[in-house]
Write an enzyme that holds these catalytic residues in place. Structure first.
Site, PDB file in Angstrom:
ATOM      1  N   PRO A  16      -8.776   3.803   4.315  1.00 16.17           N
ATOM      2  CG  PRO A  16      -8.763   2.265   6.062  1.00 16.17           C
ATOM      3  CD  PRO A  16      -9.255   3.612   5.674  1.00 16.17           C
ATOM      4  CG  ASP A  48      10.488  15.481  -6.147  1.00 18.84           C
ATOM      5  OD1 ASP A  48      11.456  15.852  -5.479  1.00 18.84           O
ATOM      6  OD2 ASP A  48       9.390  16.070  -6.184  1.00 18.84           O
ATOM      7  CD  GLU A  91     -13.397   1.269  15.388  1.00 19.47           C
ATOM      8  OE1 GLU A  91     -13.966   2.173  16.015  1.00 19.47           O
ATOM      9  OE2 GLU A  91     -12.235   0.916  15.614  1.00 19.47           O
ATOM     10  NE  ARG A  95       8.517  18.233  -1.917  1.00 20.12           N
ATOM     11  CZ  ARG A  95       9.018  17.709  -3.034  1.00 20.12           C
ATOM     12  NH1 ARG A  95       8.212  17.153  -3.928  1.00 20.12           N
ATOM     13  NH2 ARG A  95      10.300  17.734  -3.275  1.00 20.12           N
TER      14      ARG A  95
HETATM   15  N1  ADE Z   1      -7.736   6.627   7.301  1.00 22.70           N
HETATM   16  C1  ADE Z   1      -7.517   5.472   7.929  1.00 22.70           C
HETATM   17  N2  ADE Z   1      -6.595   4.748   7.324  1.00 22.70           N
HETATM   18  C2  ADE Z   1      -6.189   5.483   6.243  1.00 22.70           C
HETATM   19  C3  ADE Z   1      -5.256   5.271   5.219  1.00 22.70           C
HETATM   20  N3  ADE Z   1      -4.536   4.166   5.138  1.00 22.70           N
HETATM   21  N4  ADE Z   1      -5.110   6.227   4.284  1.00 22.70           N
HETATM   22  C4  ADE Z   1      -5.861   7.321   4.323  1.00 22.70           C
HETATM   23  N5  ADE Z   1      -6.768   7.585   5.276  1.00 22.70           N
HETATM   24  C5  ADE Z   1      -6.939   6.663   6.238  1.00 22.70           C
END
Ligand code: ADE
Length: 263
Positions: free
Chosen positions: A93, A173, A120, A158
């Protein structure tokens, strides 16, 4: 291109790689995906891959050592097979958000080593020493990077020549620079009148007219309207890049758009 995926759950990738339109790209090796089960590189009776965080706190942290061993094995195999050197990507994230431009670059590249994090987090020392770039699907937290890896592989596959049934279809797209980075227009197919739960719904007559110029004009207007309503940021980017014509601006002024970037 070749992607080596380091994951605790290689079985999650099976159906993804074997079904759907992209299986062509994976089966013919245009997008060669190799799965590396992380647990195979863990030591001891329990093949531990995680431990409690130093400093306390909830959850578990992935150990640097099995990750580094697996990563080294990938690099050695790539070298032995003459595969080009590629960046190591960690899905997290905290990463840069994946977008169309990044997917297009990846689709033309040599591949990558993809690390799917779990739990985590990952011991920061592995990230510092072995990861080149972190990528994210968006501002939310997944329980692991596997879905993000599949999302990237899907989007890259793709775009490979011969994967989509109609070669022109990815030109349509959303986000495609060829269409000024706007959202895609709505699509319709048979029947011409559909009896839906809220009544009869018809196909916009212009699409049945056979008049290609008018159809293209309608589609452009729909792309503009969808972008103005749903993603005014994309419209603004197109405007700033000088991609909107006087005709486009005229059409946008006719729409009822109270908050479409000062139109
Ligand atoms: N792993 C955990 N959360 C993630 C996210 N938002 N994007 C990519 N990989 C992740």
């Amino acid at each position: 291109m070749r992607f080596d995926v380091i994951t605790l759950f290689p079985e999650l990738f099976g159906p993804f790689l074997q079904h759907g339109i992209n299986r062509r790209a994976f089966a013919c090796g245009a997008v060669d995906v190799r799965l590396w089960p992380l647990r195979d590189h863990a030591e001891g009776h329990y093949r531990r891959v995680d431990d409690r965080p130093f400093g306390g706190g909830p959850g578990m942290v992935m150990l640097a050592e099995p990750l580094a061993r697996c990563w080294q094995a990938v690099r050695e195999q790539r070298k032995a097979e003459g595969a080009p050197s590629v960046p190591t990507v960690l899905f997290s994230p905290q990463g840069v958000r994946i977008d169309h431009a990044l997917v297009e670059r990846e689709a033309q590249g040599a591949g990558a080593i993809l690390i799917c994090g779990r739990y985590e987090g990952i011991d920061q020392r592995f990230i510092d020493q072995c990861v080149d770039v972190q990528l994210s699907l968006g501002d939310f937290v997944l329980s692991g990077g596997e879905l993000a890896a599949m999302a990237l592989l899907d989007a890259v596959a793709r775009l490979q020549p011969g994967v989509l049934n109609d070669e022109g279809s990815h030109q349509q797209d959303s986000f495609n620079p060829a269409l000024d980075g706007l959202l895609d227009c709505p699509h319709y197919t048979r029947p011409e009148v559909w009896q839906g739960p809220r009544g009869a719904a018809v196909v916009p007559p212009v699409l049945l007219s056979g008049h290609h110029e008018q159809i293209e004009r309608w589609r452009r207007q729909q792309r503009l309207a969808a972008s103005a309503r749903l993603r005014p940021d994309l419209l603004q980017q197109a405007r700033q890049a000088g991609r909107l014509s006087a005709d486009d601006e005229h059409w946008l002024r006719q729409l009822d758009l109270p908050d479409a970037g000062g139109l």
